[in-house]
Write an enzyme that holds these catalytic residues in place. Sequence first.
Site, PDB file in Angstrom:
ATOM      1  N   ASP A   5     -39.169 -28.643  17.371  1.00 15.28           N
ATOM      2  CA  ASP A   5     -39.090 -30.101  17.507  1.00 15.28           C
ATOM      3  C   ASP A   5     -37.669 -30.558  17.146  1.00 15.28           C
ATOM      4  O   ASP A   5     -37.108 -30.097  16.141  1.00 15.28           O
ATOM      5  CB  ASP A   5     -40.126 -30.720  16.546  1.00 15.28           C
ATOM      6  CG  ASP A   5     -40.231 -32.215  16.673  1.00 15.28           C
ATOM      7  OD1 ASP A   5     -40.076 -32.740  17.786  1.00 15.28           O
ATOM      8  OD2 ASP A   5     -40.499 -32.873  15.636  1.00 15.28           O
ATOM      9  N   ASP A  57     -32.811 -32.027  21.696  1.00 15.54           N
ATOM     10  CA  ASP A  57     -32.690 -33.471  21.482  1.00 15.54           C
ATOM     11  C   ASP A  57     -31.236 -33.895  21.605  1.00 15.54           C
ATOM     12  O   ASP A  57     -30.470 -33.812  20.648  1.00 15.54           O
ATOM     13  CB  ASP A  57     -33.252 -33.849  20.104  1.00 15.54           C
ATOM     14  CG  ASP A  57     -33.132 -35.351  19.853  1.00 15.54           C
ATOM     15  OD1 ASP A  57     -32.624 -36.081  20.736  1.00 15.54           O
ATOM     16  OD2 ASP A  57     -33.540 -35.797  18.763  1.00 15.54           O
ATOM     17  N   HIS A  92     -39.944 -42.839  13.943  1.00 16.79           N
ATOM     18  CA  HIS A  92     -40.374 -41.751  13.067  1.00 16.79           C
ATOM     19  C   HIS A  92     -40.556 -42.301  11.653  1.00 16.79           C
ATOM     20  O   HIS A  92     -39.749 -43.093  11.181  1.00 16.79           O
ATOM     21  CB  HIS A  92     -39.298 -40.665  13.003  1.00 16.79           C
ATOM     22  CG  HIS A  92     -39.080 -39.958  14.301  1.00 16.79           C
ATOM     23  ND1 HIS A  92     -38.057 -40.263  15.155  1.00 16.79           N
ATOM     24  CD2 HIS A  92     -39.756 -38.936  14.878  1.00 16.79           C
ATOM     25  CE1 HIS A  92     -38.102 -39.448  16.209  1.00 16.79           C
ATOM     26  NE2 HIS A  92     -39.129 -38.644  16.066  1.00 16.79           N
ATOM     27  N   HIS A  97     -43.038 -39.834  20.370  1.00 18.69           N
ATOM     28  CA  HIS A  97     -42.665 -39.412  19.014  1.00 18.69           C
ATOM     29  C   HIS A  97     -43.022 -40.535  18.051  1.00 18.69           C
ATOM     30  O   HIS A  97     -43.363 -41.640  18.478  1.00 18.69           O
ATOM     31  CB  HIS A  97     -41.163 -39.125  18.961  1.00 18.69           C
ATOM     32  CG  HIS A  97     -40.805 -37.776  19.506  1.00 18.69           C
ATOM     33  ND1 HIS A  97     -40.185 -36.807  18.764  1.00 18.69           N
ATOM     34  CD2 HIS A  97     -41.000 -37.237  20.734  1.00 18.69           C
ATOM     35  CE1 HIS A  97     -40.006 -35.721  19.502  1.00 18.69           C
ATOM     36  NE2 HIS A  97     -40.488 -35.963  20.709  1.00 18.69           N
ATOM     37  N   GLY A 154     -45.582 -40.624  16.164  1.00 14.56           N
ATOM     38  CA  GLY A 154     -46.965 -40.881  16.573  1.00 14.56           C
ATOM     39  C   GLY A 154     -47.926 -41.125  15.438  1.00 14.56           C
ATOM     40  O   GLY A 154     -49.081 -41.469  15.695  1.00 14.56           O
ATOM     41  N   ASN A 163     -46.371 -36.670  19.074  1.00 13.45           N
ATOM     42  CA  ASN A 163     -45.825 -35.974  17.898  1.00 13.45           C
ATOM     43  C   ASN A 163     -46.270 -36.690  16.636  1.00 13.45           C
ATOM     44  O   ASN A 163     -46.117 -37.924  16.519  1.00 13.45           O
ATOM     45  CB  ASN A 163     -44.300 -35.973  17.965  1.00 13.45           C
ATOM     46  CG  ASN A 163     -43.779 -34.861  18.835  1.00 13.45           C
ATOM     47  OD1 ASN A 163     -44.498 -34.338  19.687  1.00 13.45           O
ATOM     48  ND2 ASN A 163     -42.532 -34.486  18.631  1.00 13.45           N
TER      49      ASN A 163
HETATM   50  P1  13P Z   1     -44.027 -39.273  12.532  1.00 11.84           P
HETATM   51  O1  13P Z   1     -43.587 -38.486  11.336  1.00 11.84           O
HETATM   52  O2  13P Z   1     -43.592 -40.680  12.496  1.00 11.84           O
HETATM   53  O3  13P Z   1     -45.493 -39.105  12.794  1.00 11.84           O
HETATM   54  O4  13P Z   1     -43.243 -38.655  13.789  1.00 11.84           O
HETATM   55  C1  13P Z   1     -43.359 -37.289  14.053  1.00 11.84           C
HETATM   56  C2  13P Z   1     -42.448 -36.929  15.151  1.00 11.84           C
HETATM   57  O5  13P Z   1     -42.196 -37.696  16.049  1.00 11.84           O
HETATM   58  C3  13P Z   1     -41.874 -35.584  15.142  1.00 11.84           C
HETATM   59  O6  13P Z   1     -41.013 -35.383  16.213  1.00 11.84           O
END
Ligand code: 13P
Length: 288
Positions: free
Chosen positions: A81, A103, A180, A209, A211, A231
């Site tokens: 990721d 990314d 995030h 993302h 999520g 994510n």
């Molecule tokens: P969160 O930590 O906000 O759930 O996001 C996770 C993420 O997008 C990892 O790439």
Amino acid sequence: MLVNMKEILDDASSGGYAVGGFNCSSLESALAAVRASEALGMPFILQFAPVHEQYLAFDVAAPLMLQLARAAKTPVAVHLDHGGSVEWCLRALASGFTSVMFDGSALPFEENAATTAAVARTAHALGASVEAELGSMPHNYNGEMGDYRPEDFYTKPDRAAEFVEKTGVDALAISFGTVHGIYKTAPKLSLDVVRSVRDATGALPLVMHGGSGLSDADYRDAVASGIRKVNYYTYGALAGGSAVADLAARTPAGSLHFHDVAVAATDAIRADVERVMRLLAPGGAKRA
Ligand code: 13P
């Protein structure tokens, strides 16, 4: 069983549901996701983010994640990721990851596209899948948004179509209102952005993302609009932390064993992962 991410996402696209990409920053978080997946018969994507190297070194995490995926009864892709460099992507591919995210969302468009395309050629030659990002989302781990306005960073549909054409990616992370980390105020998702990017990019699986921390309706609406991968990390980690705090509060001083802490955290994260998997795929998963 260890599979590549494209297989899982293609099934999700034809079935009209989404799968979770759950980040693993500890043995407990990885076990929690595998157990949830097996309990529900749901495929998922087990992810390692370089930002978590401070908790779990990649060289320790990689064999652990691959072994858990191989031994799982459900299809599991092992994915890097937010690979912020080509080197990170090559390191993950060399370790046997079946998917990587390059990314380059902070790079100029052409540089992001050219580097993503190079990563995709290598990954595909190795039978692995590739996710990339266009538009960007901030990291907001302390909940402070500053003067960030999500709409300034939304993914533009015409640019997304051009990007997909130039890179050959298998999935695209897009920006439409999530961030995030911790939400201090409820996020407002622009589903119009998701639908426009979906229409512009054909059947390509789109990724949300940031999520965790969304409402049930947000998940349902995002999936209905074309999101196929979500994510998820922060709020699962908070669920694990709360379970440990509760356990510590009800255990007499001097008798809290660490193995009980690990079990409490694993069980709480697993319950949270199961909840999300159900929301993303209310009818379960279908295999082509
Ligand atoms: P969160 O930590 O906000 O759930 O996001 C996770 C993420 O997008 C990892 O790439």
